[in-house]
Design a protein around this motif. Structure first.
Motif, PDB file in Angstrom:
ATOM      1  N   ALA A   1     -19.541 -33.624 -13.358  1.00  0.00           N
ATOM      2  CA  ALA A   1     -19.191 -32.238 -13.712  1.00  0.00           C
ATOM      3  C   ALA A   1     -17.703 -32.114 -14.019  1.00  0.00           C
ATOM      4  CB  ALA A   1     -19.576 -31.300 -12.580  1.00  0.00           C
ATOM      5  N   LEU A   2     -16.884 -32.772 -13.234  1.00  0.00           N
ATOM      6  CA  LEU A   2     -15.444 -32.702 -13.468  1.00  0.00           C
ATOM      7  C   LEU A   2     -15.059 -33.439 -14.746  1.00  0.00           C
ATOM      8  CD1 LEU A   2     -12.944 -31.449 -12.354  1.00  0.00           C
ATOM      9  CD2 LEU A   2     -12.629 -33.413 -10.877  1.00  0.00           C
ATOM     10  N   LEU A   3     -15.748 -34.518 -15.068  1.00  0.00           N
ATOM     11  CA  LEU A   3     -15.483 -35.239 -16.321  1.00  0.00           C
ATOM     12  C   LEU A   3     -15.749 -34.345 -17.530  1.00  0.00           C
ATOM     13  CD1 LEU A   3     -17.117 -38.678 -15.503  1.00  0.00           C
ATOM     14  CD2 LEU A   3     -14.668 -38.168 -15.631  1.00  0.00           C
ATOM     15  N   VAL A   4     -16.840 -33.602 -17.487  1.00  0.00           N
ATOM     16  CA  VAL A   4     -17.168 -32.688 -18.583  1.00  0.00           C
ATOM     17  C   VAL A   4     -16.106 -31.599 -18.688  1.00  0.00           C
ATOM     18  CG1 VAL A   4     -18.843 -30.975 -19.389  1.00  0.00           C
ATOM     19  CG2 VAL A   4     -19.631 -33.183 -18.512  1.00  0.00           C
ATOM     20  N   LYS A   5     -15.673 -31.065 -17.553  1.00  0.00           N
ATOM     21  CA  LYS A   5     -14.628 -30.037 -17.567  1.00  0.00           C
ATOM     22  C   LYS A   5     -13.329 -30.586 -18.147  1.00  0.00           C
ATOM     23  CE  LYS A   5     -11.967 -26.791 -14.777  1.00  0.00           C
ATOM     24  NZ  LYS A   5     -10.978 -26.757 -15.808  1.00  0.00           N
ATOM     25  N   ILE A   6     -12.953 -31.794 -17.770  1.00  0.00           N
ATOM     26  CA  ILE A   6     -11.730 -32.417 -18.286  1.00  0.00           C
ATOM     27  C   ILE A   6     -11.821 -32.615 -19.793  1.00  0.00           C
ATOM     28  CG2 ILE A   6     -10.413 -34.576 -18.281  1.00  0.00           C
ATOM     29  CD1 ILE A   6     -11.050 -34.699 -15.210  1.00  0.00           C
ATOM     30  N   ALA A   7     -12.970 -33.066 -20.276  1.00  0.00           N
ATOM     31  CA  ALA A   7     -13.157 -33.257 -21.724  1.00  0.00           C
ATOM     32  C   ALA A   7     -13.078 -31.927 -22.462  1.00  0.00           C
ATOM     33  CB  ALA A   7     -14.492 -33.944 -21.993  1.00  0.00           C
ATOM     34  N   ASN A   8     -13.706 -30.900 -21.915  1.00  0.00           N
ATOM     35  CA  ASN A   8     -13.628 -29.575 -22.545  1.00  0.00           C
ATOM     36  C   ASN A   8     -12.203 -29.040 -22.543  1.00  0.00           C
ATOM     37  OD1 ASN A   8     -16.320 -29.199 -23.311  1.00  0.00           O
ATOM     38  ND2 ASN A   8     -16.894 -28.548 -21.258  1.00  0.00           N
ATOM     39  N   ASP A   9     -11.473 -29.265 -21.461  1.00  0.00           N
ATOM     40  CA  ASP A   9     -10.076 -28.835 -21.404  1.00  0.00           C
ATOM     41  C   ASP A   9      -9.227 -29.569 -22.446  1.00  0.00           C
ATOM     42  OD1 ASP A   9     -10.650 -27.057 -19.387  1.00  0.00           O
ATOM     43  OD2 ASP A   9      -9.770 -28.284 -17.780  1.00  0.00           O
ATOM     44  N   ALA A  10      -9.494 -30.858 -22.641  1.00  0.00           N
ATOM     45  CA  ALA A  10      -8.758 -31.619 -23.657  1.00  0.00           C
ATOM     46  C   ALA A  10      -8.992 -31.026 -25.044  1.00  0.00           C
ATOM     47  CB  ALA A  10      -9.180 -33.080 -23.627  1.00  0.00           C
ATOM     48  N   ALA A  11     -10.233 -30.641 -25.318  1.00  0.00           N
ATOM     49  CA  ALA A  11     -10.547 -30.015 -26.608  1.00  0.00           C
ATOM     50  C   ALA A  11      -9.794 -28.696 -26.754  1.00  0.00           C
ATOM     51  CB  ALA A  11     -12.051 -29.792 -26.731  1.00  0.00           C
ATOM     52  N   LYS A  12      -9.753 -27.915 -25.691  1.00  0.00           N
ATOM     53  CA  LYS A  12      -9.031 -26.638 -25.730  1.00  0.00           C
ATOM     54  C   LYS A  12      -7.540 -26.857 -25.949  1.00  0.00           C
ATOM     55  CE  LYS A  12     -12.280 -24.351 -22.673  1.00  0.00           C
ATOM     56  NZ  LYS A  12     -12.517 -23.843 -21.312  1.00  0.00           N
ATOM     57  N   PHE A  13      -6.955 -27.848 -25.273  1.00  0.00           N
ATOM     58  CA  PHE A  13      -5.519 -28.125 -25.437  1.00  0.00           C
ATOM     59  C   PHE A  13      -5.200 -28.515 -26.877  1.00  0.00           C
ATOM     60  CE2 PHE A  13      -5.365 -29.221 -20.726  1.00  0.00           C
ATOM     61  CZ  PHE A  13      -4.810 -28.001 -20.387  1.00  0.00           C
ATOM     62  N   SER A  14      -6.093 -29.251 -27.526  1.00  0.00           N
ATOM     63  CA  SER A  14      -5.822 -29.638 -28.914  1.00  0.00           C
ATOM     64  C   SER A  14      -5.860 -28.420 -29.829  1.00  0.00           C
ATOM     65  CB  SER A  14      -6.800 -30.709 -29.384  1.00  0.00           C
ATOM     66  OG  SER A  14      -8.087 -30.181 -29.557  1.00  0.00           O
ATOM     67  N   VAL A  15      -6.761 -27.480 -29.552  1.00  0.00           N
ATOM     68  CA  VAL A  15      -6.834 -26.253 -30.357  1.00  0.00           C
ATOM     69  C   VAL A  15      -5.606 -25.387 -30.095  1.00  0.00           C
ATOM     70  CG1 VAL A  15      -8.096 -24.099 -30.687  1.00  0.00           C
ATOM     71  CG2 VAL A  15      -9.338 -26.253 -30.513  1.00  0.00           C
ATOM     72  N   ILE A  16      -5.267 -25.195 -28.833  1.00  0.00           N
ATOM     73  CA  ILE A  16      -4.097 -24.382 -28.476  1.00  0.00           C
ATOM     74  C   ILE A  16      -2.828 -24.976 -29.073  1.00  0.00           C
ATOM     75  CG2 ILE A  16      -2.622 -23.683 -26.538  1.00  0.00           C
ATOM     76  CD1 ILE A  16      -5.259 -23.377 -24.908  1.00  0.00           C
ATOM     77  N   GLY A  17      -2.756 -26.325 -29.092  1.00  0.00           N
ATOM     78  CA  GLY A  17      -1.591 -27.006 -29.649  1.00  0.00           C
ATOM     79  C   GLY A  17      -1.611 -27.089 -31.162  1.00  0.00           C
ATOM     80  N   ASN A  18      -2.619 -26.463 -31.795  1.00  0.00           N
ATOM     81  CA  ASN A  18      -2.747 -26.450 -33.250  1.00  0.00           C
ATOM     82  C   ASN A  18      -2.806 -27.868 -33.824  1.00  0.00           C
ATOM     83  OD1 ASN A  18      -3.137 -25.002 -35.605  1.00  0.00           O
ATOM     84  ND2 ASN A  18      -0.959 -25.017 -36.115  1.00  0.00           N
ATOM     85  N   GLU A  19      -3.533 -28.734 -33.138  1.00  0.00           N
ATOM     86  CA  GLU A  19      -3.702 -30.108 -33.600  1.00  0.00           C
ATOM     87  C   GLU A  19      -5.101 -30.269 -34.162  1.00  0.00           C
ATOM     88  OE1 GLU A  19      -2.467 -32.857 -30.631  1.00  0.00           O
ATOM     89  OE2 GLU A  19      -0.740 -31.641 -30.094  1.00  0.00           O
ATOM     90  N   ASN A  20      -5.260 -31.204 -35.084  1.00  0.00           N
ATOM     91  CA  ASN A  20      -6.526 -31.385 -35.764  1.00  0.00           C
ATOM     92  C   ASN A  20      -7.526 -32.255 -35.022  1.00  0.00           C
ATOM     93  OD1 ASN A  20      -5.603 -29.835 -37.885  1.00  0.00           O
ATOM     94  ND2 ASN A  20      -4.758 -31.588 -38.966  1.00  0.00           N
ATOM     95  N   GLU A  21      -7.055 -32.993 -34.008  1.00  0.00           N
ATOM     96  CA  GLU A  21      -7.940 -33.928 -33.337  1.00  0.00           C
ATOM     97  C   GLU A  21      -7.510 -34.182 -31.888  1.00  0.00           C
ATOM     98  OE1 GLU A  21      -7.576 -37.286 -35.914  1.00  0.00           O
ATOM     99  OE2 GLU A  21      -5.647 -37.855 -35.117  1.00  0.00           O
ATOM    100  N   ILE A  22      -8.452 -34.668 -31.096  1.00  0.00           N
ATOM    101  CA  ILE A  22      -8.165 -35.074 -29.720  1.00  0.00           C
ATOM    102  C   ILE A  22      -7.419 -36.403 -29.782  1.00  0.00           C
ATOM    103  CG2 ILE A  22      -9.196 -35.823 -27.539  1.00  0.00           C
ATOM    104  CD1 ILE A  22      -9.767 -32.976 -27.890  1.00  0.00           C
ATOM    105  N   GLN A  23      -6.363 -36.509 -29.004  1.00  0.00           N
ATOM    106  CA  GLN A  23      -5.592 -37.743 -28.942  1.00  0.00           C
ATOM    107  C   GLN A  23      -5.485 -38.206 -27.500  1.00  0.00           C
ATOM    108  OE1 GLN A  23      -1.877 -36.962 -30.887  1.00  0.00           O
ATOM    109  NE2 GLN A  23      -2.855 -36.151 -32.709  1.00  0.00           N
ATOM    110  N   ASN A  24      -4.966 -39.406 -27.298  1.00  0.00           N
ATOM    111  CA  ASN A  24      -4.832 -39.957 -25.945  1.00  0.00           C
ATOM    112  C   ASN A  24      -4.033 -39.036 -25.031  1.00  0.00           C
ATOM    113  OD1 ASN A  24      -6.284 -42.409 -26.169  1.00  0.00           O
ATOM    114  ND2 ASN A  24      -4.598 -43.283 -27.337  1.00  0.00           N
ATOM    115  N   GLU A  25      -3.094 -38.284 -25.573  1.00  0.00           N
ATOM    116  CA  GLU A  25      -2.227 -37.431 -24.754  1.00  0.00           C
ATOM    117  C   GLU A  25      -2.979 -36.259 -24.149  1.00  0.00           C
ATOM    118  OE1 GLU A  25      -1.309 -38.020 -28.158  1.00  0.00           O
ATOM    119  OE2 GLU A  25      -0.360 -39.851 -27.468  1.00  0.00           O
ATOM    120  N   HIS A  26      -4.107 -35.872 -24.726  1.00  0.00           N
ATOM    121  CA  HIS A  26      -4.839 -34.725 -24.210  1.00  0.00           C
ATOM    122  C   HIS A  26      -5.590 -35.135 -22.991  1.00  0.00           C
ATOM    123  CE1 HIS A  26      -4.467 -33.369 -28.539  1.00  0.00           C
ATOM    124  NE2 HIS A  26      -3.740 -32.527 -27.836  1.00  0.00           N
TER     125      HIS A  26
END
Length: 66
Positions: free
Chosen positions: A41-66
């Protein structure tokens, strides 16, 4: 309940992020290693948060930094 293995973590991340653009340089194994010991469950939350951070950061893709 046992924690996911490295292979299972990679599958969780790929499945959760399947609809999101990802960097070709994304290191799945390294990321899975950093997430050892987390519940599914926490892995899914972390992945979803990474996707949100990329959108908030106005980036086109998920990267290692997310």
């Amino acid at each position: 309940m046992p924690k996911p293995t490295n292979d299972e973590i990679v599958r969780f991340l790929k499945l959760t992020l399947s609809s999101v653009q990802k960097s070709k340089n994304l290191n799945w194994e390294n990321t899975a290693g950093m997430l050892q010991g987390f519940s599914a469950a926490l892995l899914v939350k972390i992945a979803n948060d990474a996707a949100k951070f990329s959108v908030i950061g106005n980036e086109n893709e998920i990267q290692n930094e997310h």
